[in-house]
Design a protein around this motif. Structure first.
Motif, PDB file in Angstrom:
ATOM      1  N   TYR A 106      17.399 -21.181  13.474  1.00  0.00           N
ATOM      2  CA  TYR A 106      17.787 -19.826  13.089  1.00  0.00           C
ATOM      3  C   TYR A 106      18.584 -19.873  11.796  1.00  0.00           C
ATOM      4  CZ  TYR A 106      19.784 -15.131  13.426  1.00  0.00           C
ATOM      5  OH  TYR A 106      20.166 -13.828  13.177  1.00  0.00           O
ATOM      6  N   ASN A 143      14.119 -15.712   8.212  1.00  0.00           N
ATOM      7  CA  ASN A 143      13.637 -16.405   9.408  1.00  0.00           C
ATOM      8  C   ASN A 143      12.141 -16.193   9.591  1.00  0.00           C
ATOM      9  OD1 ASN A 143      16.055 -17.563  10.993  1.00  0.00           O
ATOM     10  ND2 ASN A 143      16.760 -15.526  10.376  1.00  0.00           N
ATOM     11  N   TYR A 169      16.431 -17.830  21.052  1.00  0.00           N
ATOM     12  CA  TYR A 169      17.006 -18.999  20.372  1.00  0.00           C
ATOM     13  C   TYR A 169      18.009 -19.651  21.315  1.00  0.00           C
ATOM     14  CZ  TYR A 169      14.921 -17.516  15.965  1.00  0.00           C
ATOM     15  OH  TYR A 169      14.034 -17.185  14.975  1.00  0.00           O
TER      16      TYR A 169
END
Length: 285
Positions: A172, A207, A233
């Motif tokens: 991330y 991202n 995540y």
């Protein structure tokens, strides 16, 4: 070789020569091995949608599908097993067989949480609702096959797709330290045609998503299918209770709300899944 100081010399390159030499030097045995490997990497999608008989996915006409829920990875698959799937309400209608360097799918539908498998389920009360648990790794060169053989069986009119997947929190990208992020957390990415409200913040630039989740979402974007990807995540790569429960906000979404089973029973099933996983892992200690 330079003849004076400062002369610009172009270094010889064999980038194209090597490929040409390899092509010339390929023997009949090499070609046969290459063909066998390509054949081995082909994906087979077997459906049992008609009269209980398994058929190749390309053999039958496309069927109507209003909702297609795809869980990619062990934690996402375990979430569906715990909170959505019920042996009384769902039936297995398809299986994917594939082989690559990272996995080999099992031929049975009685799978452990840690097995590599890709199964399709249909809601008995509404056959247009299809669910997929895909905990096996689909290699980059196999993703197009997977998409064509799975979505090729579905009519794309009035189809809506929901994708669940997990990703390491280290992937991330943010200006703040990932150590301070409240892991696990959800981010959403949707196609242009998806108009419903998402259950978590949208994934920020720069991202990106990768592998099969990205392939499914891209396919939906190209075919103008309303689709949303919910990516979790997490800092835990194995089967994990906290990561699985991070998907819980999705239970209030329009597409999953009507499919949720009893939460107390779901908690029991989740504990059973993790206990089975721990027992299975202890065999190899």
């Amino acid at each position: 070789m330079a003849t004076f100081f400062g002369e610009v010399v172009v270094a010889p390159s064999r980038a194209g020569v090597d490929e040409e030499e390899e092509a010339r030097e390929e023997t009949p045995e090499d070609r046969e091995i290459r063909r066998e490997l390509e054949k081995k990497r082909e994906i087979d999608v077997l459906w049992t949608l008609k009269s209980g008989a398994s058929t190749e996915s390309s053999a039958d006409e496309p069927f109507v599908c209003s909702k297609f829920i795809v869980a990619i990875g062990h934690n996402a698959a375990a979430f569906l097993s715990s909170f959505i799937l019920d042996s009384v309400c769902w039936e297995v209608v398809g299986v994917v067989r594939l082989w690559n360097e990272w996995c080999r799918t099992s031929n049975t539908t009685n799978v452990l949480p840690t097995d590599s498998f890709c199964l399709f389920y249909r809601l008995i009360s509404d056959p247009t609702v299809l669910l997929c648990q895909c905990s096996c790794y689909v290699a980059e060169d196999q993703q197009f096959q997977w998409l064509e053989k799975v979505f090729g069986r579905m009519r794309k009119e009035d189809l809506q797709v929901t994708i669940l997947s997990t990703c390491p929190v280290a992937d991330y990208k943010t200006q703040e330290s990932t150590l301070t992020l409240p892991s696990p957390f959800l981010k959403a990415l949707k196609t242009k045609e998806f108009k419903e409200q998402v259950c978590c913040p949208l994934l920020e630039q720069p991202n990106i998503v990768q592998d099969l989740p990205a392939a499914v979402l891209s396919y939906c974007q190209v075919w103008q299918i309303p689709a949303v990807l919910y990516q979790c995540y997490t800092d835990v790569i194995k089967l994990d209770t906290v990561t699985i429960e991070a998907f819980k906000p999705l239970l209030s979404s329009k597409i999953l709300k009507s499919l949720v089973k009893d939460v107390s029973e779901s908690t029991k099933i989740l504990k059973k899944l993790l206990t089975t996983n721990e027992t299975h892992n202890n065999i190899y200690i």
